[in-house]
Design a protein around this motif. Structure first.
Motif, PDB file in Angstrom:
ATOM      1  N   SER A 188     -33.936 -29.360 -18.749  1.00  0.00           N
ATOM      2  CA  SER A 188     -34.161 -29.141 -17.237  1.00  0.00           C
ATOM      3  C   SER A 188     -34.293 -30.328 -16.512  1.00  0.00           C
ATOM      4  N   LEU A 189     -35.168 -31.078 -17.076  1.00  0.00           N
ATOM      5  CA  LEU A 189     -35.340 -32.401 -16.719  1.00  0.00           C
ATOM      6  C   LEU A 189     -34.140 -33.355 -16.354  1.00  0.00           C
ATOM      7  N   ALA A 190     -33.059 -33.266 -16.989  1.00  0.00           N
ATOM      8  CA  ALA A 190     -31.754 -33.959 -17.141  1.00  0.00           C
ATOM      9  C   ALA A 190     -30.984 -33.420 -15.805  1.00  0.00           C
ATOM     10  N   LEU A 191     -31.137 -32.070 -15.759  1.00  0.00           N
ATOM     11  CA  LEU A 191     -30.246 -31.346 -14.661  1.00  0.00           C
ATOM     12  C   LEU A 191     -30.793 -31.686 -13.371  1.00  0.00           C
ATOM     13  N   LYS A 192     -32.095 -31.921 -13.576  1.00  0.00           N
ATOM     14  CA  LYS A 192     -32.801 -32.245 -12.135  1.00  0.00           C
ATOM     15  C   LYS A 192     -32.524 -33.861 -11.588  1.00  0.00           C
ATOM     16  N   GLU A 193     -32.291 -34.590 -12.566  1.00  0.00           N
ATOM     17  CA  GLU A 193     -32.119 -35.991 -12.457  1.00  0.00           C
ATOM     18  C   GLU A 193     -30.667 -36.462 -12.142  1.00  0.00           C
ATOM     19  N   LEU A 194     -29.715 -35.827 -12.817  1.00  0.00           N
ATOM     20  CA  LEU A 194     -28.379 -36.150 -12.612  1.00  0.00           C
ATOM     21  C   LEU A 194     -27.747 -34.911 -11.666  1.00  0.00           C
ATOM     22  N   LYS A 195     -26.903 -35.494 -10.490  1.00  0.00           N
ATOM     23  CA  LYS A 195     -26.538 -34.596  -9.620  1.00  0.00           C
ATOM     24  C   LYS A 195     -25.107 -34.028  -9.697  1.00  0.00           C
ATOM     25  N   THR A 196     -24.431 -34.642 -10.800  1.00  0.00           N
ATOM     26  CA  THR A 196     -23.092 -34.293 -10.660  1.00  0.00           C
ATOM     27  C   THR A 196     -22.798 -33.703 -12.203  1.00  0.00           C
ATOM     28  N   VAL A 197     -23.818 -32.754 -12.777  1.00  0.00           N
ATOM     29  CA  VAL A 197     -23.493 -32.143 -14.020  1.00  0.00           C
ATOM     30  C   VAL A 197     -22.704 -30.915 -13.742  1.00  0.00           C
ATOM     31  N   SER A 198     -21.479 -30.613 -14.359  1.00  0.00           N
ATOM     32  CA  SER A 198     -20.682 -29.517 -14.130  1.00  0.00           C
ATOM     33  C   SER A 198     -20.820 -28.486 -15.440  1.00  0.00           C
ATOM     34  N   GLU A 199     -21.146 -29.253 -16.483  1.00  0.00           N
ATOM     35  CA  GLU A 199     -21.245 -28.269 -17.736  1.00  0.00           C
ATOM     36  C   GLU A 199     -22.188 -29.069 -18.640  1.00  0.00           C
ATOM     37  N   VAL A 200     -22.872 -28.040 -19.343  1.00  0.00           N
ATOM     38  CA  VAL A 200     -23.740 -28.515 -20.541  1.00  0.00           C
ATOM     39  C   VAL A 200     -23.163 -27.992 -21.886  1.00  0.00           C
ATOM     40  N   HIS A 201     -23.028 -28.568 -22.994  1.00  0.00           N
ATOM     41  CA  HIS A 201     -22.514 -27.942 -24.247  1.00  0.00           C
ATOM     42  C   HIS A 201     -23.873 -28.565 -25.212  1.00  0.00           C
ATOM     43  N   ILE A 202     -24.359 -27.395 -25.971  1.00  0.00           N
ATOM     44  CA  ILE A 202     -25.410 -27.723 -26.873  1.00  0.00           C
ATOM     45  C   ILE A 202     -24.825 -27.388 -28.212  1.00  0.00           C
ATOM     46  N   VAL A 203     -24.650 -28.093 -29.147  1.00  0.00           N
ATOM     47  CA  VAL A 203     -24.048 -28.054 -30.330  1.00  0.00           C
ATOM     48  C   VAL A 203     -24.844 -28.111 -31.688  1.00  0.00           C
ATOM     49  N   SER A 204     -25.089 -27.045 -32.440  1.00  0.00           N
ATOM     50  CA  SER A 204     -25.797 -27.051 -33.484  1.00  0.00           C
ATOM     51  C   SER A 204     -24.908 -26.615 -34.782  1.00  0.00           C
ATOM     52  N   VAL A 205     -25.459 -27.415 -35.987  1.00  0.00           N
ATOM     53  CA  VAL A 205     -24.660 -26.945 -37.087  1.00  0.00           C
ATOM     54  C   VAL A 205     -25.785 -26.602 -38.124  1.00  0.00           C
TER      55      VAL A 205
END
Length: 420
Positions: A204-221
């Motif tokens: 949430s903090l990252a999305l507030k700090e960065l203004k040009t995010v178009s996608e987020v991918h969270i990868v778990s193995v």
């Protein structure tokens, strides 16, 4: 990096041996560069599990342990590669080159940028053996390179996430380079920018700090969150970013779940009045992403409590994205019912969700050893009752058709919420 014939032979002969033992045997093999041999043997042993297609190539050379520890796995590198393609690509933080090697195959022109001489030398040796003759190697600082290039289709960065004392960092501003400072330049220089960040980062903090995010991918193995990927783009993007949760296992199965923060915020969250026949715990990617309410709209499950992040159903939901259990019993903390609940149970796997005690405290109180086939969840129900839930894990196979079905359901829900 020059290896003598004797050192190469030693590496091949001892490729399965314990490197700690080998490191103490230098005097027995005066013609062998033991430090170099141990590094190569250790690297190959890590690669056998982490980068299996590279392990099969005996001519590849490996870096010191820290670089092997920090590099991507083949599984996660392939995931990143399938998201990117075009004419030109540059990896500004090349490292050992795993990500660059897999991503660059999707581009006609590729540049590997790395300021460490040793890693550049390894890339120069390894890339031709991997059929990557089109990758150009630049021994320089990635930020300097960024300032000097004109434009590329895609940039990739994996900022260093360790401070000057070797400790891990999780904030964007603590990473090197600082993506927050470079953001406008990055999206000016490339149509698409992929940034790999610490899975410990507050999304949430990252999305507030960065203004040009178009996608987020969270990868778990294997139910462990491995990578948090942000895709940046200058072109007009929706204010409601799609968050992709990629759930993979070590045996090649995978599942994809996608949602948006608005979808999560506006989704109803039906609560269960009691624990039903089956219990579900979301995968690490979904827990990290915070997709708690929207899960109840994509799957026929109900939440135990708004803050418990455990779900239940009367019928089995085989494709729920996470661990699945058949409930055997539920108990409160009365002395008699607790004694009956624990009868003939000497050990169990404990998990705490929205519960006032830690796992260590609870294990001591229940006098249970770790392990076995029994799983106990300590949690809070919707009526605020504190309970223990005992269950057995249920395994289910996944099919691509089912993944696509739930992906489309998620998209449909998102569309309906936006329309409303």
């Amino acid at each position: 990096m020059n290896l003598s014939a004797e050192t190469l032979h030693f590496i091949e002969e001892h490729r399965h041996d314990d490197v700690r033992t080998l490191a103490l045997q230098g005097k027995k093999y005066p013609g062998v560069d033991m430090a170099l041999a141990v590094t190569q043997i250790s690297g190959r042993q890590i690669a056998e599990q982490k980068i299996p297609s590279w392990y099969a190539l005996s001519g590849l050379l490996y870096p010191r342990h820290l670089s092997m520890e920090q590099c991507s796995s083949e599984l996660t590198a392939k995931y990143k590669a399938h998201l990117l393609e075009g004419e030109s690509f540059a990896d500004l933080t090349g490292g050992f080159g795993i990500d660059c090697a897999f991503i660059s195959r999707r581009f006609k022109y590729a540049d590997y940028v790395e300021r460490q001489d040793e890693l550049c030398a390894l890339a120069a040796h390894n890339f031709p053996l991997l059929g990557l003759e089109h990758v150009r190697i630049h021994n320089m600082d990635g930020v300097d390179y960024l300032h000097n290039i004109s434009h590329v289709d895609c940039l990739f960065l994996d900022p260093a996430r360790r401070d000057g004392h070797g400790g891990k960092t999780v904030a964007i501003s603590d990473c090197e380079p600082d993506i927050g400072v470079l953001e406008s330049l990055l999206v000016e220089k490339a149509d698409k920018v992929m940034v790999k960040l610490s899975p410990m980062l507050d999304l949430s903090l990252a999305l507030k700090e960065l203004k040009t995010v178009s996608e987020v991918h969270i990868v778990s193995v294997g139910n462990e969150c491995k990578e948090l990927l942000l895709v940046l783009q200058k072109s007009p993007i929706s204010s409601d970013v799609f968050i992709h949760c990629e759930l993979s296992t070590h045996i090649g199965e995978s599942q994809h779940y996608v949602f948006t923060q608005k979808q999560e915020r506006l989704s109803p969250c039906p609560l269960a009045g009691q624990v039903e026949t089956y219990l579900y715990e979301p995968n690490a990617s979904i827990l990290k992403a915070g997709a708690f309410r929207s899960l109840t709209q994509a799957y026929p499950v109900r939440k135990l409590h708004v803050n418990s992040h455990l779900y239940t159903s009367s019928s089995f939901v085989a494709d729920f994205p996470g661990r699945k259990f058949k409930v055997e019993s539920v108990t409160g903390f009365g002395k008699k019912e607790l004694k009956s609940f624990l009868q003939d149970m000497g050990k169990a796997n404990l998990t705490v969700r929205n519960f006032p005690s830690s796992v260590a405290e609870l294990r001591k109180r229940l006098k249970l050893k770790e392990g076995g086939e029994d799983y106990i969840f300590a949690t809070t129900l919707s009526d605020e009752q504190k309970v223990l839930i005992r269950g057995r894990k249920v395994n289910s196979s996944h099919s691509l058709g089912t993944f696509i079905k739930y992906y489309k359901i998620s998209q449909l829900i998102h569309t309906q919420i936006i329309a409303n």
